[in-house]
Write an enzyme that holds these catalytic residues in place. Structure first.
Site, PDB file in Angstrom:
ATOM      1  N   CYS A   1     -47.243 -16.166  20.898  1.00 60.39           N
ATOM      2  CA  CYS A   1     -47.227 -15.304  19.713  1.00 60.39           C
ATOM      3  C   CYS A   1     -46.454 -16.026  18.619  1.00 60.39           C
ATOM      4  O   CYS A   1     -46.823 -17.128  18.242  1.00 60.39           O
ATOM      5  CB  CYS A   1     -46.659 -13.927  20.047  1.00 60.39           C
ATOM      6  SG  CYS A   1     -45.019 -13.951  20.779  1.00 60.39           S
TER       7      CYS A   1
ATOM      8  N   ARG B   1     -43.824 -11.112  22.155  1.00 63.80           N
ATOM      9  CA  ARG B   1     -45.032 -10.302  22.347  1.00 63.80           C
ATOM     10  C   ARG B   1     -45.899 -10.881  23.459  1.00 63.80           C
ATOM     11  O   ARG B   1     -46.541 -10.166  24.209  1.00 63.80           O
ATOM     12  CB  ARG B   1     -45.833 -10.249  21.035  1.00 63.80           C
ATOM     13  CG  ARG B   1     -45.233  -9.361  19.984  1.00 63.80           C
ATOM     14  CD  ARG B   1     -45.984  -9.461  18.664  1.00 63.80           C
ATOM     15  NE  ARG B   1     -45.652 -10.673  17.925  1.00 63.80           N
ATOM     16  CZ  ARG B   1     -46.133 -10.968  16.724  1.00 63.80           C
ATOM     17  NH1 ARG B   1     -46.979 -10.151  16.133  1.00 63.80           N
ATOM     18  NH2 ARG B   1     -45.787 -12.080  16.107  1.00 63.80           N
TER      19      ARG B   1
END
Lengths: 289, 159
Positions: free
Chosen positions: A247, A252
Site C-alpha cells: 500500500c 493497509r
C-alpha cells in the site's frame, strides 16, 4: 496456556478460524489468565479516550517501528514492549483497533514476524465493540511485567523487500490503496503539500483491490464466499500463488495479507511494507500508470 | 518579501508560543494527555456549516477525515491588515490526535489578523515537542492543516 478457540460458526469456513474471535467471545473471556487484549490504532490517542477494560495499548509507530531506521524493532525491544504489557511467549493475544482493524492487522503481522504463536484479531474491531454498547473505560491497567524471550525477527516468509519485489515482477501483486492512488492522480494536486512520493502510479502488473473491500459494513470480515468472489474469481488469484501485497507504508496491506493468509488459506503471501513511499521514490524502478 | 528561511526562523504568535511552552514543560507521557485536552476542547462546527461539506476543505494529508474553513472579519477601516481570521474545523471523535492538532491551531490562531496568520512559521507544528509523543510522521497532518489555513487566508484576503 492458550485460550479456547472461538467456535463461532461463521469463522469455521475460514482457513484459520483460530485467528479470529468475536466480540461475544472476548466479553466472555475478558480477565482470564493467559489472555492479554491489545488495542492498536492508527490514532495514537484513541486508546486514551476509552478502551476495552483491561486492554493495553501498543502503538504501531512508537512501539513497533524502530525510531531510527525504517524497520521494525529488534528482538530485544520487542521483548521489552511485550514483557512490559504482561505478554509472555505463550500468552493468547487478541488485538483490536480502529478503521476495520487496519492497524490491528498491522500489529498482528509484526507479532507474526517474531513468530508469536497465538495472536488473534477481534472481528469487527473497536467499532463493533462500541456499536454493541459494550463497556469502555479510561482506566489504564497496571500490567505485571513478565519475561518475554529475545526472538530474532524472521523477515524471510511474510515480508518482501524492494529487490525481491523487482525480482517478483510478472507474478501476482496486489495494490490495496485507493483507486486514485493506484492511477497516480492523487499525487498531482497543485498548491497542496504532497504525500511524500515523487512518482504516482503503481507497481507494474499490480491488481487494484482496495483493502476495505474485504470488510463488511459493520467492520467484520466478509464471509469466505464473498472474499473468494473478489480475490479468486474477479482477480484470478489462486491459493497456491506467490503473492505480494503493498500500500503506502505497509499497514493497509497487512489487512489484505491477513485476509489472504488466514481467511482464504493462501500459502505464500508477503507484505511489501516499503510500499509506495519507497517504490514511488526509488531510482530506476518501473512505474505503471 | 521574506525568504522561506526567514519565515522558518520567525517567532510564534503569543498564544501559540504559550501552548508550545505548555507542551515543552511537561514529560512526553503528559503531552499526550494535554493533546487529548485540546482534542476534547475543539469547538463544534457552527450551525451554518453543519451538513455542508462542500463549504469546507478536506485536508487529505490527514489519515482521518478532517475538514476546515477560514473566515475573515470585515476590517473596521477597510484595510486587509485589520481583518481577523476565524477558524472552523470538523474532525470525528474517533480521530483524537487530528482533533488535538486542530484544537492547538484553533486556540493559537483564531482571532489573529491576516498578516499575523500569514507570518506563522511553516515549521510551527514541530515546536510543541510532539514528535516524541506522537511520532514525526503524524505531525505531517498538522503541517498540512497549517499550510491549507494560510492558503485560504491568502486567497480570501486577496479577493
Amino acid at each position: 496456556m492458550a485460550l479456547p478457540i472461538d467456535d463461532n460458526p461463521q469463522f469455521k469456513e475460514y482457513a484459520h478460524p483460530e485467528r479470529l474471535v468475536s466480540t461475544q467471545w472476548l466479553a466472555d473471556h475478558l480477565g482470564q489468565d493467559g489472555l492479554v487484549v491489545v488495542e492498536s490504532d492508527e490514532d495514537v490517542l484513541l486508546y486514551d479516550t476509552g478502551h476495552i477494560p483491561g486492554s493495553v495499548k501498543v502503538d504501531w509507530h512508537n512501539d513497533l517501528n524502530d525510531p531510527l531506521t525504517r524497520d521494525y524493532v529488534d528482538g530485544a525491544r520487542f521483548a521489552e514492549v511485550l514483557g512490559q504489557r504482561g505478554i509472555g511467549r505463550d500468552t493468547t493475544v487478541v488485538i483490536y483497533g480502529d478503521k476495520n482493524n487496519w492497524w490491528a492487522a498491522y500489529a498482528l503481522w509484526v507479532f507474526s514476524l517474531f513468530g508469536h504463536e497465538d495472536v488473534r484479531l477481534l472481528d469487527g474491531g473497536r467499532a463493533k465493540w462500541i456499536a454493541e454498547g459494550r463497556e469502555l473505560t479510561r482506566d489504564v491497567p497496571t500490567a505485571t511485567p513478565v519475561g518475554y524471550p529475545v526472538i530474532e525477527r524472521d523477515d524471510s516468509v511474510i515480508r518482501a523487500f524492494r529487490d525481491q519485489v523487482l525480482a517478483h515482477l510478472g507474478q501476482p501483486l496486489v495494490d490495496v490503496r485507493s483507486p486514485g492512488e493506484y492511477s497516480g492522480e492523487l499525487l498531482h494536486m497543485p498548491d497542496y503539500p504532497q504525500e511524500g512520493a515523487v512518482r504516482g502510479g503503481h507497481i507494474p502488473g499490480a491488481k487494484s483491490v482496495p483493502w476495505a473491500r474485504a470488510a463488511a459494513e459493520d467492520g467484520t470480515f466478509k464471509n469466505r464466499a464473498d472474499l473468494e468472489a473478489i480475490y479468486l474469481e474477479e482477480q484470478g488469484l489462486k491459493p497456491t500463488d506467490d503473492v505480494v501485497a503493498y500500500c503506502r507504508i505497509g499497514e493497509r496491506s497487512s489487512h489484505t495479507w491477513f485476509v489472504l493468509t488466514h481467511l482464504l488459506g493462501f500459502e505464500k503471501v508477503r507484505n511489501y511494507d516499503g510500499s509506495w513511499t519507497e517504490w514511488g521514490n526509488a531510482v530506476r524502478v518501473p512505474v505503471e500508470k | 518579501m521574506s525568504t522561506d528561511t526567514d519565515t522558518d526562523r520567525a517567532a510564534l504568535p503569543t498564544a501559540l508560543a504559550e501552548i508550545a511552552e505548555d507542551f515543552s514543560s511537561v514529560p512526553v507521557r503528559d503531552r499526550l494527555e494535554l493533546l487529548l485536552e485540546f482534542s476534547d476542547g475543539l469547538p463544534d462546527l457552527p450551525e451554518r456549516y453543519v451538513g455542508h461539506p462542500e463549504k469546507l476543505e478536506q485536508v487529505d494529508e490527514c489519515q482521518s477525515p478532517l475538514f476546515l474553513v477560514v473566515e475573515l472579519d470585515e476590517a473596521a477601516d477597510g484595510s486587509v491588515g485589520d481583518r481577523r481570521v476565524h477558524l472552523f474545523f470538523q474532525a470525528p471523535a474517533e480521530a483524537p490526535t487530528t482533533r488535538g492538532f486542530a484544537g492547538i491551531l484553533h486556540e493559537g490562531l483564531d482571532g489573529l489578523t491576516v498578516p499575523e496568520v500569514l507570518a506563522v512559521p511553516d515549521d510551527a507544528p514541530y515546536r510543541f515537542g510532539l514528535a516524541e509523543a506522537v511520532s514525526p510522521l503524524r505531525l505531517r497532518g498538522m503541517v498540512a492543516m497549517l499550510s491549507r489555513i494560510k492558503r485560504q487566508v491568502r486567497l480570501k484576503s486577496a479577493a
